[in-house]
Motif scaffolding. Structure first.
Motif, PDB file in Angstrom:
ATOM      1  N   ASN A 136       2.941  -7.103   7.054  1.00 27.06           N
ATOM      2  CA  ASN A 136       3.455  -5.754   6.784  1.00 27.06           C
ATOM      3  C   ASN A 136       3.918  -5.634   5.334  1.00 27.06           C
ATOM      4  OD1 ASN A 136       2.964  -4.878   9.382  1.00 27.06           O
ATOM      5  ND2 ASN A 136       5.016  -5.310  10.120  1.00 27.06           N
ATOM      6  N   TRP A 137       4.574  -6.695   4.865  1.00 26.51           N
ATOM      7  CA  TRP A 137       5.049  -6.740   3.476  1.00 26.51           C
ATOM      8  C   TRP A 137       3.862  -6.616   2.522  1.00 26.51           C
ATOM      9  CZ3 TRP A 137      10.161  -8.933   1.932  1.00 26.51           C
ATOM     10  CH2 TRP A 137      10.305  -9.029   0.550  1.00 26.51           C
ATOM     11  N   GLN A 138       2.808  -7.383   2.832  1.00 24.13           N
ATOM     12  CA  GLN A 138       1.605  -7.370   1.987  1.00 24.13           C
ATOM     13  C   GLN A 138       0.972  -5.976   1.984  1.00 24.13           C
ATOM     14  OE1 GLN A 138      -1.548 -10.093   3.165  1.00 24.13           O
ATOM     15  NE2 GLN A 138      -1.873 -10.602   1.021  1.00 24.13           N
ATOM     16  N   LYS A 139       0.948  -5.361   3.143  1.00 22.02           N
ATOM     17  CA  LYS A 139       0.383  -4.016   3.262  1.00 22.02           C
ATOM     18  C   LYS A 139       1.211  -3.019   2.444  1.00 22.02           C
ATOM     19  CE  LYS A 139      -0.527  -0.784   7.002  1.00 22.02           C
ATOM     20  NZ  LYS A 139      -0.460  -0.616   8.447  1.00 22.02           N
ATOM     21  N   ASP A 140       2.547  -3.131   2.585  1.00 25.15           N
ATOM     22  CA  ASP A 140       3.430  -2.241   1.824  1.00 25.15           C
ATOM     23  C   ASP A 140       3.269  -2.473   0.325  1.00 25.15           C
ATOM     24  OD1 ASP A 140       4.359  -1.252   4.202  1.00 25.15           O
ATOM     25  OD2 ASP A 140       6.256  -2.361   4.171  1.00 25.15           O
ATOM     26  N   LEU A 141       3.195  -3.756  -0.050  1.00 24.78           N
ATOM     27  CA  LEU A 141       3.034  -4.114  -1.458  1.00 24.78           C
ATOM     28  C   LEU A 141       1.717  -3.571  -1.996  1.00 24.78           C
ATOM     29  CD1 LEU A 141       4.758  -5.748  -3.433  1.00 24.78           C
ATOM     30  CD2 LEU A 141       3.384  -7.759  -2.857  1.00 24.78           C
ATOM     31  N   SER A 142       0.680  -3.722  -1.189  1.00 29.03           N
ATOM     32  CA  SER A 142      -0.644  -3.226  -1.581  1.00 29.03           C
ATOM     33  C   SER A 142      -0.613  -1.705  -1.734  1.00 29.03           C
ATOM     34  CB  SER A 142      -1.663  -3.638  -0.519  1.00 29.03           C
ATOM     35  OG  SER A 142      -2.913  -3.082  -0.794  1.00 29.03           O
ATOM     36  N   ASN A 143       0.057  -1.030  -0.808  1.00 30.41           N
ATOM     37  CA  ASN A 143       0.185   0.429  -0.891  1.00 30.41           C
ATOM     38  C   ASN A 143       0.965   0.841  -2.129  1.00 30.41           C
ATOM     39  OD1 ASN A 143      -1.256   0.760   1.458  1.00 30.41           O
ATOM     40  ND2 ASN A 143       0.544   1.002   2.766  1.00 30.41           N
ATOM     41  N   MET A 144       2.026   0.070  -2.447  1.00 25.65           N
ATOM     42  CA  MET A 144       2.825   0.377  -3.629  1.00 25.65           C
ATOM     43  C   MET A 144       1.990   0.189  -4.891  1.00 25.65           C
ATOM     44  SD  MET A 144       6.523  -1.308  -2.629  1.00 25.65           S
ATOM     45  CE  MET A 144       6.847  -1.726  -4.317  1.00 25.65           C
ATOM     46  N   VAL A 145       1.229  -0.903  -4.949  1.00 22.15           N
ATOM     47  CA  VAL A 145       0.382  -1.169  -6.116  1.00 22.15           C
ATOM     48  C   VAL A 145      -0.659  -0.069  -6.261  1.00 22.15           C
ATOM     49  CG1 VAL A 145      -1.386  -2.730  -7.022  1.00 22.15           C
ATOM     50  CG2 VAL A 145       0.766  -3.652  -6.150  1.00 22.15           C
ATOM     51  N   GLU A 146      -1.248   0.307  -5.126  1.00 24.19           N
ATOM     52  CA  GLU A 146      -2.267   1.360  -5.155  1.00 24.19           C
ATOM     53  C   GLU A 146      -1.656   2.686  -5.622  1.00 24.19           C
ATOM     54  OE1 GLU A 146      -5.245   3.597  -2.024  1.00 24.19           O
ATOM     55  OE2 GLU A 146      -4.642   1.533  -1.596  1.00 24.19           O
ATOM     56  N   ALA A 147      -0.466   3.000  -5.106  1.00 28.53           N
ATOM     57  CA  ALA A 147       0.202   4.241  -5.510  1.00 28.53           C
ATOM     58  C   ALA A 147       0.537   4.196  -7.005  1.00 28.53           C
ATOM     59  CB  ALA A 147       1.473   4.443  -4.687  1.00 28.53           C
ATOM     60  N   GLU A 148       0.995   3.009  -7.451  1.00 21.82           N
ATOM     61  CA  GLU A 148       1.323   2.847  -8.871  1.00 21.82           C
ATOM     62  C   GLU A 148       0.069   3.005  -9.729  1.00 21.82           C
ATOM     63  OE1 GLU A 148       4.238   2.569 -11.671  1.00 21.82           O
ATOM     64  OE2 GLU A 148       4.528   2.625  -9.514  1.00 21.82           O
ATOM     65  N   ASN A 149      -1.037   2.430  -9.255  1.00 17.42           N
ATOM     66  CA  ASN A 149      -2.309   2.562  -9.986  1.00 17.42           C
ATOM     67  C   ASN A 149      -2.755   4.023 -10.053  1.00 17.42           C
ATOM     68  OD1 ASN A 149      -2.454  -0.152 -10.521  1.00 17.42           O
ATOM     69  ND2 ASN A 149      -3.816  -0.624  -8.803  1.00 17.42           N
ATOM     70  N   GLN A 150      -2.581   4.724  -8.945  1.00 21.53           N
ATOM     71  CA  GLN A 150      -2.963   6.144  -8.921  1.00 21.53           C
ATOM     72  C   GLN A 150      -2.103   6.944  -9.896  1.00 21.53           C
ATOM     73  OE1 GLN A 150      -2.667   7.379  -4.827  1.00 21.53           O
ATOM     74  NE2 GLN A 150      -4.724   6.675  -4.315  1.00 21.53           N
TER      75      GLN A 150
END
Length: 197
Positions: A136-150
């Motif tokens: 879940n942490w990895q998923k959240d982290l990935s979502n945060m990175v993706e949002a940051e990239n966007q």
């Protein structure tokens, strides 16, 4: 006198027979009590009953064998407890190391440590729960990175759009583009500098 003497000898023999029978019954009872206590892992109490039985019949090997058996079981049990403690210690160490890795956002390393812990104690839900949390942490982290990239992509786009608008002398529209960019990253000073220019 002869008859009285015969009766006395007979009485004495009967008494000896009764004492022997009583001792035999008591011996059996003590052995049985010891066995019951042994089955309940009450080792010291079992040894005490076997020792009493040994005092009644010193030549009988049964109590000595029973005492040896108790000592062997105690040793085996102590070894099992020690192994269990070592296993728990290794398990807890792996869980703690996994937690440290997870706190450092090293999710893959954390999961690897949790999986090692799971192999040590397959039925324990702790490692499984930690792996679930790490995923879940990895998923959240990935979502945060993706949002940051966007956000970064949108910021870059608006900054380029502002440059194009400035080069086309569309200053009001360029200011709007820079303002939109500054709303994405308020701490980034570049859009404000461009607006001032």
């Amino acid at each position: 006198n002869t008859q009285a003497n015969d009766q006395y000898v007979s009485l004495q023999n009967d008494y000896q027979i009764n004492v022997e029978q009583d001792n035999h019954a008591l011996f059996d009872l003590l052995i049985q009590k010891g066995d019951i206590l042994l089955s309940n892992n009450q080792f010291d109490e079992a040894i005490a009953f076997y020792t009493q039985a040994q005092e009644i019949k010193p030549n009988d090997q049964t109590p000595a064998l029973k005492i040896t058996e108790v000592n062997q079981i105690q040793t085996q049990l102590a070894n099992v407890v020690q192994q269990e403690q070592q296993l728990n210690s290794q398990f807890n160490t792996l869980i703690q190391q996994g937690d440290v890795q997870l706190a450092s956002n090293q999710v893959d390393q954390a999961i690897a440590l949790y999986e090692q812990a799971m192999q040590l104690k397959p039925g324990d839900p702790t490692a499984y729960q930690r792996i679930k949390e790490a995923n879940n942490w990895q998923k959240d982290l990935s979502n945060m990175v993706e949002a940051e990239n966007q956000k970064q992509t949108e910021f870059d786009f608006l900054m380029q759009k502002g440059e194009i608008l400035v080069s086309s002398s569309k200053f009001d529209e360029a200011i709007i583009a820079y303002q939109q960019a500054s709303a994405i990253f308020p701490n980034n000073q570049t859009p404000y500098i461009k607006i001032d220019e």
